[in-house]
Design a protein around this motif. Structure first.
Motif, PDB file in Angstrom:
ATOM      1  N   PRO A   1       9.178  12.459  -1.759  1.00 31.73           N
ATOM      2  CA  PRO A   1       9.618  13.930  -1.543  1.00 31.73           C
ATOM      3  C   PRO A   1       9.750  14.246  -0.208  1.00 31.73           C
ATOM      4  CG  PRO A   1       7.734  13.908  -3.266  1.00 31.73           C
ATOM      5  CD  PRO A   1       7.668  12.492  -2.542  1.00 31.73           C
ATOM      6  N   GLN A   2       8.965  13.819   0.791  1.00 30.06           N
ATOM      7  CA  GLN A   2       9.183  13.940   2.231  1.00 30.06           C
ATOM      8  C   GLN A   2      10.225  13.234   2.684  1.00 30.06           C
ATOM      9  OE1 GLN A   2       4.808  13.855   4.243  1.00 30.06           O
ATOM     10  NE2 GLN A   2       4.304  13.106   2.025  1.00 30.06           N
TER      11      GLN A   2
ATOM     12  N   PHE B   1       0.728  -1.289  -0.060  1.00 36.07           N
ATOM     13  CA  PHE B   1      -0.193  -0.021  -0.038  1.00 36.07           C
ATOM     14  C   PHE B   1       0.893   1.259  -0.086  1.00 36.07           C
ATOM     15  CE2 PHE B   1      -2.318   3.192   2.321  1.00 36.07           C
ATOM     16  CZ  PHE B   1      -3.541   3.066   1.865  1.00 36.07           C
ATOM     17  N   VAL B   2       1.754   1.233   0.889  1.00 36.73           N
ATOM     18  CA  VAL B   2       2.749   2.621   0.937  1.00 36.73           C
ATOM     19  C   VAL B   2       3.575   2.545  -0.201  1.00 36.73           C
ATOM     20  CG1 VAL B   2       4.690   3.746   2.173  1.00 36.73           C
ATOM     21  CG2 VAL B   2       2.557   2.655   3.511  1.00 36.73           C
ATOM     22  N   ALA B   3       4.123   1.485  -0.779  1.00 39.13           N
ATOM     23  CA  ALA B   3       4.968   1.518  -1.912  1.00 39.13           C
ATOM     24  C   ALA B   3       4.157   1.967  -3.036  1.00 39.13           C
ATOM     25  CB  ALA B   3       5.677  -0.069  -2.218  1.00 39.13           C
ATOM     26  N   ALA B   4       2.750   1.796  -3.321  1.00 38.16           N
ATOM     27  CA  ALA B   4       2.192   2.228  -4.322  1.00 38.16           C
ATOM     28  C   ALA B   4       1.947   3.770  -4.303  1.00 38.16           C
ATOM     29  CB  ALA B   4       0.729   1.707  -4.179  1.00 38.16           C
ATOM     30  N   ARG B   5       2.248   4.360  -3.123  1.00 37.79           N
ATOM     31  CA  ARG B   5       2.112   5.770  -2.882  1.00 37.79           C
ATOM     32  C   ARG B   5       3.601   6.598  -2.531  1.00 37.79           C
ATOM     33  NH1 ARG B   5      -1.704   2.853  -2.191  1.00 37.79           N
ATOM     34  NH2 ARG B   5      -3.867   3.394  -2.380  1.00 37.79           N
ATOM     35  N   LEU B   6       4.446   5.738  -3.346  1.00 34.77           N
ATOM     36  CA  LEU B   6       5.850   6.301  -3.011  1.00 34.77           C
ATOM     37  C   LEU B   6       5.872   7.760  -3.696  1.00 34.77           C
ATOM     38  CD1 LEU B   6       8.430   5.515  -1.781  1.00 34.77           C
ATOM     39  CD2 LEU B   6       8.949   4.357  -3.834  1.00 34.77           C
ATOM     40  N   ASP B   7       5.174   8.112  -4.823  1.00 36.38           N
ATOM     41  CA  ASP B   7       5.505   9.344  -5.467  1.00 36.38           C
ATOM     42  C   ASP B   7       5.076  10.425  -4.306  1.00 36.38           C
ATOM     43  OD1 ASP B   7       2.729   8.318  -5.345  1.00 36.38           O
ATOM     44  OD2 ASP B   7       2.254   9.724  -7.066  1.00 36.38           O
TER      45      ASP B   7
END
Ligand SMILES: Cc1cc2nc3c(=O)[nH]c(=O)nc-3n(C[C@H](O)[C@H](O)[C@H](O)COP(=O)(O)OP(=O)(O)OC[C@H]3O[C@@H](n4cnc5c(N)ncnc54)[C@H](O)[C@@H]3O)c2cc1C
Ligand code: SF4
Ligand code: SF4
Lengths: 326, 402
Positions: free
Chosen positions: B272-273, B262-268
């Motif tokens: 940046p953070q 789930f987190v990897a899919a939202r890496l974009d």
């Protein structure tokens, strides 16, 4: 429903096993919810201190046995009948020990009462008494509903918290007649202690436990010296055992032994949850650790932020002085 | 998709005498006796009957001999044999559980630690024996608010299934708090079940307590119905397995993802953070359930590579070939049973591989591993040299701030 409770306080040689207080603790909780009357049956001779330790109960029924009738199941059976006639229990609680299990079975057979063995939990509910019993060497748990009274339950040690039942008070003592057994078929002739293996850590009142903070195998020697002076034994955390510094029988914790000594001293043990699980119920926990933030201090009653290798010799020296002065 | 009663019986109800009634079961007949399964099994050398021999014995009608040995009590459910079998026989999913259940039933005595864990799970809903009312206590020390459905039942995008280790074990709680912070950073709309959550039931099944698993599955399914959400995200890879492979047999039809995926899919959104560099070298241990069973090999590595300064090295055995930490299949509660049989603890074996890479950090993504490997680095005397960190913890460190 009859919610009166009779607890059978087995006495093995001397002393009253912890399971009796576990049963009393549970009985106390039930009394709070259902107004149960609690009695204890105690084979004598009973000291005042012992009677007072049953503060959770309303009365203590004491029965004097002579050497011929105690501690045989037949001898105890008569006393249980006497106690039951006097207190009319809805619930007869027995420790699941070899002797008490025999007594329970004989009593149930005599009276037609329902018997559930190897219980790890029970309760009084609207429908009757529910009990959870461990069967087939622990592979199966069975929920049983007993819808008639009295229910006779043999309960395994460790089912409940012992502290909950350790309340002192002034239960009224009642003397029961000694059992009369003209043709005793079974007689206890002598006590054979288990073959001496390694020390039985569960029975030691004082345990000195070493962790990786002890640095090496050689340093365990002085802790052993201290232990012998305190009539205690040395045990350890798992990494110490894994390195072969002490045998597996000395491991305390989740994958080792669960112990409840009067005093537990932890030398150089960080207090990982897997370790704490095995010793957190000790009466007095003293932790010695160089790291003030070590989690062992969260469960310790006394903490010493110091090097264990300084503390152990200091304790030995202090004991030396005590001995010289007395 | 609602599983039909027939389908449930097909796998859940499979017994050894009805093994060949299903297509997956019949596949066992295609075994070519190559021995790949036995050779790849991390405990193979301690098993009198590894998978290959079990199949021979089954065909010869001698399966009782297998049950009476304790070979399969040593199976840690690592999926290595199943992954590598050239005939695609579902060893870890179908055959081995059936044999293991029978083997445990025939042990003279259930290993005490395993028995306690199973009983605790039955009585308290977690293997530690902690009070179910303390399950959500960790949220009070979370750096960001964690929504609990029973307190705020509005629909959420995702239900986060935290599981017992993250709820109760102190190191697990560190991971739970880190995960909450990462969710916050990517703006995920998640809620947890809090004290209503109980163990998903996977460990029950893997330690061959099908009845207990069923009871837990029934319970969890009834609680899930109370709330509205689009997906379930799961921290514990064993629970992920339960939701993906067992629950559907009981009519469960929610999309399920691992926290890591789930987190990897939202890496974009996250990358940046990630501004605080971590100047260290890490090596990643593939969890059996995430890796071999669910093919999550690239996602954890992508997350680690997104951390500035962190360099990644691989162990000799990685991805499909990773060696199990020894915690699966009830192994978490069999350490002493194995030790009494002179078997090397798998976490000790694996940590030596990790140390050999020269890495400073062993990155993990399964809550069993944090306690197993932290203990193993101590046993190896390397705790000053190597730290064990969950990927979520490393991400939080790189997020900086707190
Ligand atoms: C499935 C599983 C089961 C487990 N079961 C058990 C179990 O049954 N029992 C068990 O014990 N562990 C068990 N463990 C291991 C447990 O997680 C810990 O690794 C272990 O308890 C740590 O042992 P320790 O405290 O001796 O070592 P450490 O955690 O390394 O602690 C050493 C401590 O000594 C202190 N110290 C160092 N030098 C000194 C000094 N000179 N004087 C005083 N203090 C000093 C340090 O500050 C530190 O706090 C298990 C782990 C797993 C994964
Ligand atoms: S699942 Fe893993 S431990 Fe079990 S038999 Fe297969 S390879 Fe061995
Ligand atoms: S790997 Fe597959 S085909 Fe080869 S022996 Fe094992 S089960 Fe049979």
């Amino acid at each position: 429903m009859n919610t009166n409770i009779l607890v059978y306080a087995e006495r093995l040689r001397s002393g009253i096993p912890g399971i009796v207080y576990e049963l009393l603790g549970k009985a106390r909780a039930l009394a709070e919810a259902h107004g149960s009357d609690i009695s204890v049956l105690l084979p004598g001779p009973a000291t005042e201190e012992e009677v007072a330790s049953f503060g959770a109960a309303h009365r203590v029924l004491i029965v004097e046995h002579d050497a011929a009738t105690s501690p045989t199941p037949e001898g105890m059976l008569q006393s249980v009948h006497d106690a039951a006639a006097l207190t009319q229990p809805g619930l007869l609680l027995m420790p699941a020990t070899t002797l008490a299990s025999d007594v329970a079975a004989l009593f149930a057979a005599d009276t037609g009462a329902r018997l559930v063995t190897n219980c790890i939990d029970f309760d009084i509910t609207h429908d009757g008494i529910t009990a959870c019993s461990r069967q087939y060497g622990g592979k199966i748990l069975v929920d049983v509903l007993v819808d008639s009274t009295p229910a006779v339950l043999c309960v395994l040690a460790g089912a409940f918290q012992e502290q909950e039942g350790c309340v002192t008070g002034t239960p009224s003592p009642v003397k029961l007649p000694s059992p009369v057994l003209p043709d005793q078929r079974m007689r206890a002739t002598r006590f054979i202690p288990p073959a001496p293996g390694d020390v039985d850590l569960a029975q030691m009142p004082v345990l000195l436990s070493v962790g990786r903070g002890i640095q090496n195998k050689e340093n365990i020697g002085i802790v052993e010296e201290l232990a012998s002076k305190l009539n205690g034994a040395v045990c350890a955390s798992r990494p110490v055992i894994d390195q072969g510094w002490l045998p597996l029988t000395r491991q305390i914790g989740r994958s080792g032994l669960m112990v409840k000594p009067r005093v537990y001293m932890a030398f150089g043990i960080s207090g990982a949850p897997e370790h704490v699980e095995g010793m957190k119920d000790a009466g007095l926990i003293i932790a010695i650790n160089t790291d003030r933030t070590a989690p062992i201090f969260n469960v310790a009653h006394y903490g010493v932020a110091a090097d264990a290798l300084d503390v152990v010799p200091a304790l030995l020296e202090a004991l030396e002085n005590v001995v010289q002065h007395t | 998709m609602l599983a039909t009663e027939h389908a449930v019986e097909q796998i859940w109800g499979v017994t050894l005498d009805r093994l060949y009634d299903s297509e997956e079961g019949r596949r066992i007949l295609s075994c070519i006796q190559c021995g790949t399964c036995a050779g790849t099994c991390p405990h193979g050398e301690y098993m009198e009957y590894p998978a290959r021999r079990i199949i021979t014995m089954l065909k010869a009608g001698l399966i009782e001999d297998v049950f009476n040995s304790d070979s399969l009590v040593k199976c840690v459910n690592c999926y290595a044999c199943q992954t590598k079998c050239p005939r695609n026989i579902r060893l870890t999913e179908i055959l081995l559980p059936l044999v293991k259940e029978q083997s445990i039933l025939r042990l003279a005595q259930m290993p005490a630690e395993l028995q306690k864990a199973v009983e605790n799970t039955y009585r308290y809903g977690n293997p530690m024996g902690e009070s179910g009312r303390k399950r959500a206590q960790w949220t009070r020390t979370s750096p960001v608010p964690v929504r609990i459905f029973s307190e705020d039942p509005r629909p959420a995008d995702a239900l986060w299934f935290v599981e017992s280790d993250l709820s109760f074990h102190p190191r697990g709680q560190d991971i739970a708090r880190a995960t909450a912070r990462v969710f916050h950073a990517i703006g995920a709309d998640v809620a947890i079940l809090g004290n209503e959550e109980r163990a998903a039931g996977d460990c029950g099944r893997l330690s061959w307590e099908p009845g207990l698993s069923e009871a837990l599955i029934d319970y969890t399914m009834s609680i899930l119905q109370k709330y509205r959400f689009n997906r379930i995200i799961v921290s514990d890879p064993h629970a992920l397995d339960a939701f993906k492979y067992r629950y559907p047999m009981f009519g469960f039809d929610y999309p399920v993802e691992s926290v890591l995926g789930f987190v990897a899919a939202r890496l974009d959104v996250l990358a940046p953070q990630l501004t605080s560099p971590i100047h260290k070298t890490a090596t990643y241990h593939d969890s059996c359930c995430l890796g071999r069973h669910n093919a999550l090999f690239d996602e954890p590595r992508a997350l680690l590579k997104a951390i500035p300064g962190l360099s990644l090295v691989e162990m000799a055995h990685n991805r499909e070939n990773a060696v199990c930490c020894g915690g699966g299949g009830g192994g978490m509660w069999l350490d002493t049973y194995y030790k009494a049989r002179n078997m090397e603890r798998l976490s000790d074996r694996r940590i030596r591989e990790a140390i050999a890479t020269g890495a400073d950090v062993l990155a993990i993504a399964c809550p069993y591993e944090v306690s197993r490997f932290e203990d193993a680095v101590k046993v190896a005397g390397m705790d000053q040299r190597m730290e064990v960190r969950d990927i979520m913890e490393l991400l939080v460190e790189s997020l900086g701030g707190q």
